[in-house]
Design an enzyme around this catalytic site. Sequence first.
Site, PDB file in Angstrom:
ATOM      1  N   LYS A  60       0.844  -1.191   0.000  1.00 41.66           N
ATOM      2  CA  LYS A  60       0.000   0.000   0.000  1.00 41.66           C
ATOM      3  C   LYS A  60       0.879   1.240   0.000  1.00 41.66           C
ATOM      4  CE  LYS A  60      -4.341  -1.561   2.021  1.00 41.66           C
ATOM      5  NZ  LYS A  60      -5.332  -1.303   3.087  1.00 41.66           N
TER       6      LYS A  60
ATOM      7  N   HIS B 157       2.529   6.514   3.026  1.00 44.95           N
ATOM      8  CA  HIS B 157       2.134   7.922   3.050  1.00 44.95           C
ATOM      9  C   HIS B 157       2.952   8.712   4.071  1.00 44.95           C
ATOM     10  CE1 HIS B 157      -0.089   7.178   6.752  1.00 44.95           C
ATOM     11  NE2 HIS B 157      -0.703   6.180   6.163  1.00 44.95           N
TER      12      HIS B 157
ATOM     13  N   HIS C  64       3.394   7.636   7.701  1.00 41.45           N
ATOM     14  CA  HIS C  64       4.408   6.633   8.013  1.00 41.45           C
ATOM     15  C   HIS C  64       5.790   7.281   8.140  1.00 41.45           C
ATOM     16  CE1 HIS C  64       1.441   3.659   6.163  1.00 41.45           C
ATOM     17  NE2 HIS C  64       1.554   3.317   7.430  1.00 41.45           N
TER      18      HIS C  64
END
Length: 566
Positions: free
Chosen positions: A140, A143, A146
């Site tokens: 995933k 972003h 993180h």
Amino acid sequence: MAACSFRRSIASQLSKVLDLPPENLIKSISAVPVSKKRQVADFQLSIASVTEDSSRNCLAQDPQLQAQKLAERLKCDAVVSEISAGPGTVNFTINRELLAKAVLQQVLKDGSEYGVKSELFSTVPRQKAVIEFSSPNIAKKFHIGHLRSTIVGNFIANLKVALGHEVTRINYLGDWGMQFGLLGVGFQRFGNKEKLKSSPLQHLFEVYVQINKAAEDENTKELAKDFFRKLEEHDEQTLSLWKQFRDLSIEEYIRIYKRLGVRFDEYSGESFYQEKSQEVLKMLEDKGLLQKTTKGTGIVDLSEKKDLSSFSTVMRSDGTSLYITRDLAAAIDRMNKHSWDTMIYVTDKSQSNHFQQLFQILKLMGYDWAERCQHVSFGLVQGMKTRRGEVIFLEDVLNEVRSRMLQNMASAKTTKEIEDPMETAEKVGLAALIIQDFRGLLSSDYQFSWDRALQSRGDTGVFLQYTHARLHSLEQMHGNKQLTDVNVACLQEPDAISVLQHLLRYDEVLYRSSQDLQPKHIVSYLLTLRLQKNMSSFSQVEEAVGKKTLAHCSGGSSSSAAFRSL
């Protein structure tokens, strides 16, 4: 250290007047922040802090009058040269020659442990800490949250290590769940083995985007459920593909984290606790905490009146676990494995409710150590975009900051020729990112600006890094001669005194950051220290102790724990 000895001396005199033990007073005596506009005293005592504890009601009720009366009862001595009253405070000025000599000698004596040996930490026990941070989801988008979790978690871990604690750093990957059913089907349909090996994160993300577009088709949904079912049943072929996704992703993460200067002791993940989460569900059932809804889902009642006004869902209707169930299993397993004193989760503030429920369920299960679990939350960052568009992976951020910093270096007239401009650009750029992020409260949202972060002047990471490098250059230039004497007569000008006063505050700044785990205290301290070092204070301290010692006390050792933390 110097600040401690001064506090002890002041506390000793205060204890005789107030009839309080000196140890009760030490933490009420704080170093005064330096001021550009006026000269200030070195330490101050808050009247409010002593009148709350004082058993003798010998002071007037008005804080200003209280301070005045207390100041009149105190006397100057060999350590304290001046005592005055402020608005609710009693102010103490240290003998100027003693201040200079004591601070510089303490800096040289303690080296990189300057500030850490303070009495302020004497009552803080050394602990085992487990810190979970970064924790991206495989396949995933990595972003900005993180990235923020990564640098904040790394700060907390570094700070605790600098203060003598034993730290285990855990990266808890999102590597399980129905999304892997979709990803498995997507890879069978759109995957490329060569691309997977050469660029695993990018390719898995591309596959995940493609299969999500096709997921509206009922047949695709059924195939995804079937793939995940096989995964949970440990089908050999399915598990082998999932393991390849995970292993290649971790290899890529390690390479990228290395660029950030971040490491982990453990790469864990939800997949580790798939089976243990079933044990947790059994425990909840045995303790009478697990209830079933009419749809067959499992819940835990968290309401005070046990009326289900507040509850947490811990099991799907088919009996499988959820994210919180796996978190419960992970917390219990980590206690069994590490016997930690504190466990800290570093995630964005949107997960606050999740962690409240997690800690509450652990308490209901009888785990008293849940009180020692902590969620350090942070706000959102807007505006983090590369020139190519929206940020997708951490590596995009690192490449962007390096590219922009290289461009700034090339256009600056003062940039010297350096051996590895790429590496320098990346390190200075990273300092800029971190300092911009750490200047405010972690819980605050902020608008990111590349231009503001990478400015070479002002309160920026770029200029802070430049100052630090300049001081280390002085240290290297003048060798490692041992200091034999200090000419304190050269350190009586206001600029030099301001630097010395600021160094007095370092242990308080470290202590404050250690208590609330906020990096802004250390960042503010370092930026102010940089501002104090104008050319006149440079020349005065150089004359007193030599350039090598200036670098040691102002940019090297006195701030080394701070720089290691950041």
